[in-house]
Design a protein around this motif. Structure first.
Motif, PDB file in Angstrom:
ATOM      1  N   ASP A 157       5.150  -3.712   7.908  1.00  0.00           N
ATOM      2  CA  ASP A 157       4.194  -2.654   7.584  1.00  0.00           C
ATOM      3  C   ASP A 157       4.390  -2.116   6.171  1.00  0.00           C
ATOM      4  N   ILE A 158       5.611  -2.204   5.673  1.00  0.00           N
ATOM      5  CA  ILE A 158       5.943  -1.622   4.366  1.00  0.00           C
ATOM      6  C   ILE A 158       5.705  -2.613   3.228  1.00  0.00           C
ATOM      7  N   LEU A 159       6.148  -3.856   3.410  1.00  0.00           N
ATOM      8  CA  LEU A 159       6.090  -4.812   2.308  1.00  0.00           C
ATOM      9  C   LEU A 159       4.651  -5.157   1.962  1.00  0.00           C
ATOM     10  N   GLY A 160       4.353  -5.190   0.657  1.00  0.00           N
ATOM     11  CA  GLY A 160       3.028  -5.553   0.174  1.00  0.00           C
ATOM     12  C   GLY A 160       3.073  -6.875  -0.568  1.00  0.00           C
ATOM     13  N   GLN A 161       1.895  -7.422  -0.812  1.00  0.00           N
ATOM     14  CA  GLN A 161       1.817  -8.730  -1.444  1.00  0.00           C
ATOM     15  C   GLN A 161       2.023  -8.663  -2.947  1.00  0.00           C
ATOM     16  N   PHE A 162       1.574  -7.570  -3.550  1.00  0.00           N
ATOM     17  CA  PHE A 162       1.600  -7.477  -4.999  1.00  0.00           C
ATOM     18  C   PHE A 162       2.608  -6.437  -5.468  1.00  0.00           C
ATOM     19  N   MET A 163       3.000  -6.568  -6.723  1.00  0.00           N
ATOM     20  CA  MET A 163       3.991  -5.669  -7.299  1.00  0.00           C
ATOM     21  C   MET A 163       3.521  -4.215  -7.219  1.00  0.00           C
ATOM     22  N   GLY A 164       4.372  -3.357  -6.677  1.00  0.00           N
ATOM     23  CA  GLY A 164       4.051  -1.939  -6.558  1.00  0.00           C
ATOM     24  C   GLY A 164       3.434  -1.559  -5.231  1.00  0.00           C
TER      25      GLY A 164
ATOM     26  N   SER B  94       4.521  -2.134  -2.143  1.00  0.00           N
ATOM     27  CA  SER B  94       5.496  -1.644  -1.165  1.00  0.00           C
ATOM     28  C   SER B  94       5.865  -0.197  -1.437  1.00  0.00           C
ATOM     29  N   GLU B  95       6.076   0.143  -2.707  1.00  0.00           N
ATOM     30  CA  GLU B  95       6.409   1.518  -3.058  1.00  0.00           C
ATOM     31  C   GLU B  95       5.253   2.458  -2.715  1.00  0.00           C
ATOM     32  N   ARG B  96       4.007   1.999  -2.974  1.00  0.00           N
ATOM     33  CA  ARG B  96       2.841   2.817  -2.630  1.00  0.00           C
ATOM     34  C   ARG B  96       2.743   3.013  -1.120  1.00  0.00           C
ATOM     35  N   ASN B  97       3.068   1.958  -0.354  1.00  0.00           N
ATOM     36  CA  ASN B  97       3.016   2.063   1.102  1.00  0.00           C
ATOM     37  C   ASN B  97       3.998   3.116   1.618  1.00  0.00           C
ATOM     38  N   VAL B  98       5.190   3.172   1.015  1.00  0.00           N
ATOM     39  CA  VAL B  98       6.170   4.186   1.415  1.00  0.00           C
ATOM     40  C   VAL B  98       5.615   5.584   1.172  1.00  0.00           C
ATOM     41  N   ARG B  99       5.004   5.787   0.009  1.00  0.00           N
ATOM     42  CA  ARG B  99       4.450   7.112  -0.303  1.00  0.00           C
ATOM     43  C   ARG B  99       3.317   7.477   0.659  1.00  0.00           C
ATOM     44  N   GLU B 100       2.440   6.514   0.955  1.00  0.00           N
ATOM     45  CA  GLU B 100       1.322   6.793   1.867  1.00  0.00           C
ATOM     46  C   GLU B 100       1.817   7.074   3.281  1.00  0.00           C
ATOM     47  N   LEU B 101       2.904   6.403   3.668  1.00  0.00           N
ATOM     48  CA  LEU B 101       3.473   6.636   4.995  1.00  0.00           C
ATOM     49  C   LEU B 101       3.924   8.080   5.142  1.00  0.00           C
TER      50      LEU B 101
END
Length: 412
Positions: free
Chosen positions: A201-208, A210-217
């Protein structure tokens, strides 16, 4: 093309097509000598292989700012896919729609996705189970009560004793022993929203991403407060930065630390629970005060819990003469997942015999004992690994509960 320098560089790139620096050097020479379209194709080829290449991005920006001019050269050979011709609009600059159509097979688009957030209200659950639905595990419940639940339920006493709600709880132990169910029960106990996430759920395909997903969570958790935010596989999401093979994973850990600290935000009403089977791989910074500073060892279920688990998984199945106390006594060390598999195998055995005879029969003790004999407790390998970590690894006191359990069980 009659330029010997460009011809030599083109031959070198053809001999070493994966050399990004060489290809970008060719693109620079092409652009300097007015061959804008070929320069764009070479830079796009680099970006297709490495979207984060800063020099290629700079080259692309420079190309797009350069007015296109007709090239008085022979048509480029169709043998090279990277040498696509990019149409331009007359007099006004670059034709974006035509460029996207031409470069679709060469480079990824600059902007992807529909802009939808990674997490929204659909990820929020409202559990109805509470700790009373958890069979046995008395010590675990007491630990949850003292370290987590009692301060939450008693704001007046919390204020009187100056008890802070900062920080979260790290649950660790063998796989399949109910850490997720406990987190759900805590949310039900508090009447709070429940948001559960894992590595995928956290890891993203493109650079940045994953970090954005953490903030949105964390934004979602704050909007739904009070919220129990459950992070599974925290050892994978928040692994030791010294062990992280990719710089992107280090960025995820940093983002997680910032959100746990509540930098620029108020985490009031957000209660973080995390779970792991490998607590020794969690970044030490995540276990510092104010973060996941409390730990809870979730061991294989005790006899009372094993009876409750067996009763749950046999409910609704045709059984007779089942002695749960006897089964619980014979399954010490079994995880909850192991016990569920015992019931599944017993049902499978009865179903197979009924299919052969044509006469349905009930599941009995013989089926369950046969299933128990076929299964090796899955907690054994984990406990052996834990024993080695406790004996030979560094311990700052985090694993005191584990050390005591290993001593009492004769594994140390």
């Amino acid at each position: 093309m009659e330029d010997p320098v460009i011809d030599a560089l083109a031959r070198a790139v053809a001999a070493a097509p994966a050399d990004a620096e060489l290809r970008l050097h060719l693109a620079t020479v092409l652009l300097d000598r007015g061959h804008t379209e070929r320069a764009l194709a070479e830079a796009s080829t680099v970006l297709a292989a490495d979207p984060g290449n800063a020099r290629a991005r700079e080259m692309l920006a420079r190309i797009l700012q350069t007015p296109a001019a007709p090239e008085a050269t022979a048509p480029v050979s169709a043998a090279s896919d990277s040498q696509a011709r990019i149409p331009t609009t007359s007099g006004t600059g670059f034709d974006w729609s035509a460029a996207e159509a031409e470069l679709d097979h060469i480079a990824q688009p600059m902007f992807v996705g529909d802009g939808a957030p990674a997490f929204d209200e659909h990820d929020v659950q409202r559990p109805t189970v509470t700790l009373s639905d958890v069979g046995g595990m008395r010590e675990v419940k007491e630990r949850l009560e003292s370290a987590f639940l009692a301060p939450l339920r008693n704001p007046e006493l919390r204020a009187l004793y100056g008890k802070s709600l900062r920080g979260g709880l790290l649950m660790y132990g063998p796989p399949g022993c109910g850490k997720t169910f406990l987190a759900r029960a805590v949310a039900g106990e508090l009447g709070a929203a429940f948001v559960s996430v894992g590595l995928s759920d956290i890891l993203g395909q493109f650079m940045g991403d994953s970090e954005r997903n953490v903030r949105e969570l964390f934004r979602l958790a704050r909007r739904q407060a009070p919220t129990v935010l459950f992070i599974d596989e925290i050892d994978a999401i928040g692994q030791r930065r010294s062990l992280a093979r990719q710089s992107g994973m280090r960025g995820v850990v940093v983002s997680l630390l910032e959100e746990l600290d509540g930098l620029g935000n108020d985490n009031e009403g957000v209660f973080v629970l995390a779970a792991t089977n490998q607590p020794w791989d969690v970044d030490p910074a995540l276990r510092r005060p104010g973060r996941l500073d409390r730990t809870l060892l979730v061991l294989p279920p005790d006899a009372e819990a094993r009876q409750a688990i067996l009763r749950h998984h046999l409910a609704g199945r045709p059984v007779e003469g089942v002695d749960l106390a006897s089964l619980a006594a014979g399954t010490e060390g079994f995880s909850g997942a192991d016990l569920a598999y015992v019931c599944e195998l017993a049902s499978e055995n009865a179903l197979l015999e009924s299919s052969r005879s044509g006469v349905p029969r009930l599941i009995g003790m013989s089926d369950l004992r046969q299933s128990v004999a076929q299964i090796t407790p899955s907690t054994g390998p984990w406990l052996e690994s834990a024993r080695n970590v406790v004996r030979f690894g560094e311990d700052d006191g985090t694993f005191a509960q584990l050390r005591e359990y290993l001593r009492q069980s004769g594994r140390r």
